[in-house]
Structures are given as C-alpha cells and as structure tokens.
Design a protein around this motif. Structure first.
Motif, PDB file in Angstrom:
ATOM      1  N   PRO A   1       0.821  -1.210   0.000  1.00 14.25           N
ATOM      2  CA  PRO A   1       0.000   0.000   0.000  1.00 14.25           C
ATOM      3  C   PRO A   1       0.856   1.262   0.000  1.00 14.25           C
ATOM      4  CG  PRO A   1       0.146  -0.884   2.205  1.00 14.25           C
ATOM      5  CD  PRO A   1       0.862  -1.863   1.323  1.00 14.25           C
ATOM      6  N   LYS A   2       0.179   2.398  -0.173  1.00 12.91           N
ATOM      7  CA  LYS A   2       0.874   3.684  -0.186  1.00 12.91           C
ATOM      8  C   LYS A   2       1.601   3.956   1.120  1.00 12.91           C
ATOM      9  CE  LYS A   2      -2.185   6.080  -3.429  1.00 12.91           C
ATOM     10  NZ  LYS A   2      -3.131   7.227  -3.596  1.00 12.91           N
TER      11      LYS A   2
ATOM     12  N   ARG B   1       9.523   3.633  -6.912  1.00 19.08           N
ATOM     13  CA  ARG B   1       8.535   4.137  -5.967  1.00 19.08           C
ATOM     14  C   ARG B   1       7.472   4.966  -6.678  1.00 19.08           C
ATOM     15  NH1 ARG B   1       9.821   5.665  -0.204  1.00 19.08           N
ATOM     16  NH2 ARG B   1       7.799   4.585  -0.151  1.00 19.08           N
ATOM     17  N   ARG B   2       6.418   5.265  -5.952  1.00 17.71           N
ATOM     18  CA  ARG B   2       5.300   6.001  -6.546  1.00 17.71           C
ATOM     19  C   ARG B   2       5.699   7.413  -6.969  1.00 17.71           C
ATOM     20  NH1 ARG B   2       0.277   3.291  -4.846  1.00 17.71           N
ATOM     21  NH2 ARG B   2       0.857   1.551  -3.460  1.00 17.71           N
ATOM     22  N   ASP B   3       6.749   7.943  -6.358  1.00 15.93           N
ATOM     23  CA  ASP B   3       7.192   9.290  -6.729  1.00 15.93           C
ATOM     24  C   ASP B   3       8.162   9.289  -7.905  1.00 15.93           C
ATOM     25  OD1 ASP B   3       9.512   8.282  -5.620  1.00 15.93           O
ATOM     26  OD2 ASP B   3       9.687   9.786  -4.038  1.00 15.93           O
ATOM     27  N   GLY B   4       8.414   8.114  -8.487  1.00 10.10           N
ATOM     28  CA  GLY B   4       9.273   8.022  -9.660  1.00 10.10           C
ATOM     29  C   GLY B   4      10.739   7.812  -9.362  1.00 10.10           C
ATOM     30  N   THR B   5      11.135   7.798  -8.090  1.00 15.39           N
ATOM     31  CA  THR B   5      12.534   7.531  -7.762  1.00 15.39           C
ATOM     32  C   THR B   5      12.803   6.035  -7.865  1.00 15.39           C
ATOM     33  OG1 THR B   5      11.988   7.399  -5.402  1.00 15.39           O
ATOM     34  CG2 THR B   5      12.761   9.530  -6.238  1.00 15.39           C
TER      35      THR B   5
ATOM     36  N   ASN C   1       2.883  -0.843  -5.881  1.00 14.55           N
ATOM     37  CA  ASN C   1       1.470  -0.807  -6.227  1.00 14.55           C
ATOM     38  C   ASN C   1       0.797  -1.999  -5.560  1.00 14.55           C
ATOM     39  OD1 ASN C   1      -1.017  -1.433  -8.177  1.00 14.55           O
ATOM     40  ND2 ASN C   1      -0.400   0.699  -8.505  1.00 14.55           N
ATOM     41  N   LEU C   2      -0.474  -1.837  -5.200  1.00 15.22           N
ATOM     42  CA  LEU C   2      -1.207  -2.957  -4.598  1.00 15.22           C
ATOM     43  C   LEU C   2      -1.395  -4.117  -5.579  1.00 15.22           C
ATOM     44  CD1 LEU C   2      -4.025  -1.242  -2.484  1.00 15.22           C
ATOM     45  CD2 LEU C   2      -2.210  -2.754  -1.652  1.00 15.22           C
ATOM     46  N   GLY C   3      -1.398  -3.832  -6.850  1.00 13.98           N
ATOM     47  CA  GLY C   3      -1.538  -4.897  -7.834  1.00 13.98           C
ATOM     48  C   GLY C   3      -2.935  -5.488  -7.895  1.00 13.98           C
ATOM     49  N   ASP C   4      -3.936  -4.686  -7.467  1.00 22.19           N
ATOM     50  CA  ASP C   4      -5.313  -5.175  -7.506  1.00 22.19           C
ATOM     51  C   ASP C   4      -6.080  -4.673  -8.725  1.00 22.19           C
ATOM     52  OD1 ASP C   4      -5.557  -2.510  -6.869  1.00 22.19           O
ATOM     53  OD2 ASP C   4      -6.674  -2.819  -5.008  1.00 22.19           O
ATOM     54  N   GLY C   5      -5.394  -3.953  -9.592  1.00 23.10           N
ATOM     55  CA  GLY C   5      -6.054  -3.416 -10.765  1.00 23.10           C
ATOM     56  C   GLY C   5      -6.814  -2.133 -10.509  1.00 23.10           C
ATOM     57  N   LYS C   6      -6.891  -1.721  -9.237  1.00 21.84           N
ATOM     58  CA  LYS C   6      -7.615  -0.495  -8.875  1.00 21.84           C
ATOM     59  C   LYS C   6      -6.678   0.587  -8.346  1.00 21.84           C
ATOM     60  CE  LYS C   6     -11.675  -3.220  -7.527  1.00 21.84           C
ATOM     61  NZ  LYS C   6     -12.584  -3.568  -6.416  1.00 21.84           N
TER      62      LYS C   6
ATOM     63  N   SER D   1       0.535 -12.004 -12.473  1.00 21.93           N
ATOM     64  CA  SER D   1      -0.347 -11.001 -13.076  1.00 21.93           C
ATOM     65  C   SER D   1       0.299  -9.625 -13.142  1.00 21.93           C
ATOM     66  CB  SER D   1      -1.639 -10.886 -12.265  1.00 21.93           C
ATOM     67  OG  SER D   1      -1.354 -10.420 -10.944  1.00 21.93           O
ATOM     68  N   ASP D   2       1.550  -9.520 -12.727  1.00 26.87           N
ATOM     69  CA  ASP D   2       2.163  -8.191 -12.619  1.00 26.87           C
ATOM     70  C   ASP D   2       2.995  -7.818 -13.864  1.00 26.87           C
ATOM     71  OD1 ASP D   2       3.657 -10.386 -11.567  1.00 26.87           O
ATOM     72  OD2 ASP D   2       5.066  -9.050 -10.581  1.00 26.87           O
ATOM     73  N   PRO D   3       3.020  -6.502 -14.123  1.00 31.19           N
ATOM     74  CA  PRO D   3       2.360  -5.404 -13.413  1.00 31.19           C
ATOM     75  C   PRO D   3       0.889  -5.290 -13.828  1.00 31.19           C
ATOM     76  CG  PRO D   3       3.635  -4.511 -15.229  1.00 31.19           C
ATOM     77  CD  PRO D   3       3.886  -6.000 -15.215  1.00 31.19           C
TER      78      PRO D   3
END
Length: 294
Positions: A52-53, A78-82, A140-145, A185-187
């Motif tokens: 999670p985030k 990471r989510r911030d692109g680093t 990423n949670l990898g839940d598609g959402k 299933s990733d990504p």
C-alpha cells in the motif's frame, strides 16, 4: 551472450536516461550470486510489489521476506518516480518461467506480446529467469484499482529503456512478470497505463531518441552531413571557367565584383598587354637605329 552491467554502469545508464536514482546502502554487494550464476542477461522484467501507499517496499526488496530471501529485484520504482537500487547481482524476482518466452526475448522475435507462457516456478518445463533478467519492483497494490502515478510509469519506461540502451537491445527485451510465468499477473493495472504492449511502445519511442530526451520536446536537429561525392552534381569545368572570365571582363563598374579567378584573368590580360607594348617599343627602337646609324 550479454554480460551483466556493473554497478557503476547501471547507475550511469539510469541517470543518463533522466532517472532519479537512490543508492541504498550496501546494494552493490547485496545479491544471490552464491546460489547460482548471474548472467548472461537477456532482458528486463517489471513487477508490482503488492504494497500500500503507507508502506515503503525498499527494505522488503533489499532483505527479502520470511520465505523468500532478498534481494527481490535490482531496483524499486517508488510512486514518486525515484528508483532505489537494492542489488547489482543475481536477485530473487523472476523465478521459473517459459523457455519459449526466454527464446522470444533473446531473439526479439515476437509481435506485440511474447508467446503465451505455460510454465511457472516448479513446473516440469520451467527455466529459471533469475540469472537472465534485471528486475524492477514497482510499488502498487496490484489489484487493478490502485492508481499508477504518471511519474512512476514514466520512471518504469525510462529505467527499462536505460538498461536496454546500455545493452543495445530493443523494446522487446522488456517484459512483465505475467508474460514470463502463467501464475503471475504483474504489473497489473489499466491497459492504457501499464499494459506491457503499451509500455513497450513508449520504451521504443525513448530508444529512438537520445537518452536525455523528454517527451513533448523537439529533438535536437541532426548535424548536417558533410558533402560526399555521391551527393554532389557533376560540374562543367569549362562553363565554370567561362563564367568566371565573363564576370572578370565586366568587373570594372558593371555591377560585378571579380573574385580571385577574375583578378587572375585581369592580371593575365594586363601582362599580355605589357608584353605586347614592350615588343612594339623594341621594334620602334630598332627601326630608329636602322634609320639613323651612328
């Protein structure tokens, strides 16, 4: 047979591609080389972390989990692109997969997708991908959402392109874990965001430009080619010389500025005139001497 990049080469390739790199303490010697060979390498594999985030996946990917020793990839996006580098050697990320997929990646011999995988970790026909792929785990949670931030997806494209460029591979050497193993299933996410065909299209676009290119900016124009013999039209030398002589003949006040060749023509004409004048004077002196002998 491609030898893996060194740690320094990985850092340089990523930074040249415009990736913000964070070197995690100890990443250069954090590997699984003691359990098997690292290399030859044939491609780059993308994953999601299922985190999670509120959680950083960096420490998990560096050290591993209870049942899977680390490192679990080479870099965490990471989510911030680093991109946080956690290994420069063999890592536990690909596991078992389909040998037909490996062959298609090695030869870059497929269309929009590699052949469907029918193998996975532990299946009879599986081959180990850990010696042959660089791996990037993407938070990423990898839940598609769970949303994929644009800056993170751009980093996924740039990081993949950086290593492909360093090896002089094309975009078909980048695959997702779901294309390697029929268990994965990733990504995972919207097709218009993280589908592997879409990501490969963006990677190919990057590889068609210099490493420092940013989408939306005009590429630098290519340097003009020096003229070569095949690019030049044949020249009528005598017509060229006559044009020069014509220009020289009207140079005195008729709107034409003589060039070096024109000056040469004028000088030749002046010398020829002087020679003729001297010859005329010589003849006249001789005539006078003949008429008035001393």
């Amino acid at each position: 047979m491609a030898a893996p990049l060194t740690a320094d080469q990985i850092v340089r390739a990523l930074r040249d591609e415009g990736v913000t790199v964070v070197e995690v303490r100890g990443w250069r010697t954090n590997n699984r080389n003691h359990v098997g060979k690292w290399g030859p390498v044939h491609g780059v594999m993308l994953h999601h972390t299922v985190t999670p985030k509120s959680m950083s996946a960096v420490s998990m990917c560096f050290g591993g989990t209870g049942d899977l020793p680390g490192p679990l990839c080479h870099g965490v996006i990471r989510r911030d692109g680093t991109v946080h580098l956690v290994s420069a050697g063999r890592a536990n990320h690909a596991g078992g997969g389909d040998p037909d997929v490996l062959a298609a990646v090695k030869n870059e011999s497929y269309g929009t997708r590699p052949p469907a995988s029918n193998e996975h970790q532990g299946s009879a026909g599986a081959v180990d991908g850990n010696p042959h792929f660089y791996g990037f785990e993407c938070e990423n949670l990898g839940d598609g959402k769970d949303p994929w931030p644009a800056v993170q997806v751009e980093a996924m494209v740039r990081a993949s392109a950086a290593l492909l460029r360093a090896h002089q591979w094309g975009e078909k050497s980048a695959i997702g874990h779901l294309e390697w193993s029929d268990w994965k299933s990733d990504p995972k996410g919207p097709d218009n965001v993280v589908s592997m065909p879409g990501l490969r299209t963006r990677i190919a676009d990057r590889l068609a430009h210099p490493a420092n290119w940013t989408p939306g900016t005009a590429p630098k124009p290519p340097a003009p080619k020096p003229p070569v013999e095949d690019d030049m039209q044949p020249i009528d030398v005598w017509a060229y010389r006559n044009a020069k002589a014509d220009a020289a003949s009207v140079a005195a006040g008729h709107g034409h500025i003589p060039d070096a060749y024109g000056h040469l023509v004028q000088t030749h004409q002046m010398v020829a005139g002087l020679v003729a004048a001297v010859a005329n004077l010589t003849a006249r002196v001789a005539d006078l001497e003949a008429r008035n002998p001393s």
